[in-house]
Design a protein around this motif. Sequence first.
Motif, short mmCIF file in Angstrom:
data_model
loop_
_atom_site.label_atom_id
_atom_site.label_comp_id
_atom_site.label_asym_id
_atom_site.label_seq_id
_atom_site.Cartn_x
_atom_site.Cartn_y
_atom_site.Cartn_z
N TYR A 177 10.54 -25.62 12.52
CA TYR A 177 11.00 -25.93 11.27
C TYR A 177 12.00 -26.95 11.00
O TYR A 177 12.66 -26.89 12.26
N VAL A 178 12.16 -27.79 10.04
CA VAL A 178 13.38 -28.65 9.96
C VAL A 178 14.16 -28.21 8.77
O VAL A 178 13.53 -28.18 7.56
N PHE A 179 15.33 -27.86 8.68
CA PHE A 179 16.01 -27.16 7.76
C PHE A 179 17.23 -28.59 7.26
O PHE A 179 17.64 -29.23 8.17
N LYS A 180 17.23 -28.73 5.97
CA LYS A 180 18.25 -29.58 5.35
C LYS A 180 19.00 -28.84 4.37
O LYS A 180 18.55 -27.71 3.68
N TRP A 181 20.30 -29.37 4.10
CA TRP A 181 20.84 -28.88 3.11
C TRP A 181 20.07 -29.14 1.76
O TRP A 181 19.45 -30.15 1.57
N ASP A 182 20.18 -27.95 0.86
CA ASP A 182 19.62 -28.18 -0.42
C ASP A 182 20.76 -28.72 -1.33
O ASP A 182 21.56 -27.78 -1.93
N CYS A 183 20.48 -30.18 -1.64
CA CYS A 183 21.57 -30.89 -2.47
C CYS A 183 21.42 -30.52 -3.99
O CYS A 183 22.29 -30.97 -4.66
N THR A 184 20.47 -29.70 -4.35
CA THR A 184 20.34 -29.61 -5.63
C THR A 184 21.30 -28.39 -6.17
O THR A 184 21.42 -28.04 -7.39
N ARG A 185 21.80 -27.72 -5.10
CA ARG A 185 22.59 -26.60 -5.59
C ARG A 185 23.94 -26.99 -5.91
O ARG A 185 24.43 -28.01 -5.41
N THR A 186 24.61 -26.24 -6.77
CA THR A 186 25.86 -26.73 -7.35
C THR A 186 27.13 -26.51 -6.30
O THR A 186 28.12 -27.24 -6.28
N SER A 187 27.03 -25.44 -5.39
CA SER A 187 27.96 -25.50 -4.44
C SER A 187 27.86 -26.35 -3.22
O SER A 187 26.79 -26.56 -2.69
N VAL A 188 29.07 -26.65 -2.85
CA VAL A 188 28.98 -27.68 -1.59
C VAL A 188 29.75 -26.78 -0.62
O VAL A 188 30.95 -26.27 -0.99
N PRO A 189 29.32 -27.28 0.55
CA PRO A 189 30.07 -26.35 1.82
C PRO A 189 31.40 -26.84 1.85
O PRO A 189 31.71 -28.13 1.84
#
Length: 234
Positions: free
Chosen positions: A222-234
């Motif tokens: 698997y390749v995981f990426k940030w879900d940039c559609t979410r409102t919260s930012v790490p």
Amino acid sequence: LHIRGYKTHSDEVWQSTGLTLWKASKYLCDYMVNHADELQNKRILELGAGLGLNGILAHRLAPTSSQVVITDGDTDALVQLRHNVDTNRTNDNVFATQLLWGVETAEAFSSANSDCGHSNSPLSSFDIILASDIIYAAVVIDPLWETVQKLLCYPNGKFWLAFAKRRVPATIEFFLQKAEDFGFQYSLVSESGHIEEDTEEEEEDCNSHIKDAAGADEVFVYVFKWDCTRTSVP
């Protein structure tokens, strides 16, 4: 590559699973070789590296342009890991160190590496994180994602994971749900067909055959990426 470790069925491996090579690491190696261009000019971290096969391969595929940090939490595995890194390194762009998973340890790790620059960028976050055969119990999944969440570059970092399906109390479905909970999206990029086992003679101190005593069946990459559609930012 010259990887020193123990045979899968040895007593040492029952005490520390990081002391042998497991099935999924081979599949992640294949994916890495086929996507070696993505490893160039990157800061790369391997989690739960064991003997360090995937991290060492990343170093050999991008020896001059990328910085590779190879980690494991187990002190016994670290002895073999550091030996393998020293044996296979081509320069000082790769090193091995201990990293336990979780928010506090990841933050401490990030702070400790913030003054170790590569291409004028601190090693407090990474462009690519690698891992294979690291999911054996549900209890490790939250600390793992906490570590990835802290150390993976936002928003363009990628987490490459090879998962071997086993008869253990931690399913891939649960792991993928946790990925979404922690703010990641994912793609299945490879799954096992039949891969021929290495027929070369095994060295005395090296498990060159990738065999699996834990009942591994299918392997998924698997390749995981940030879900940039979410409102919260790490």
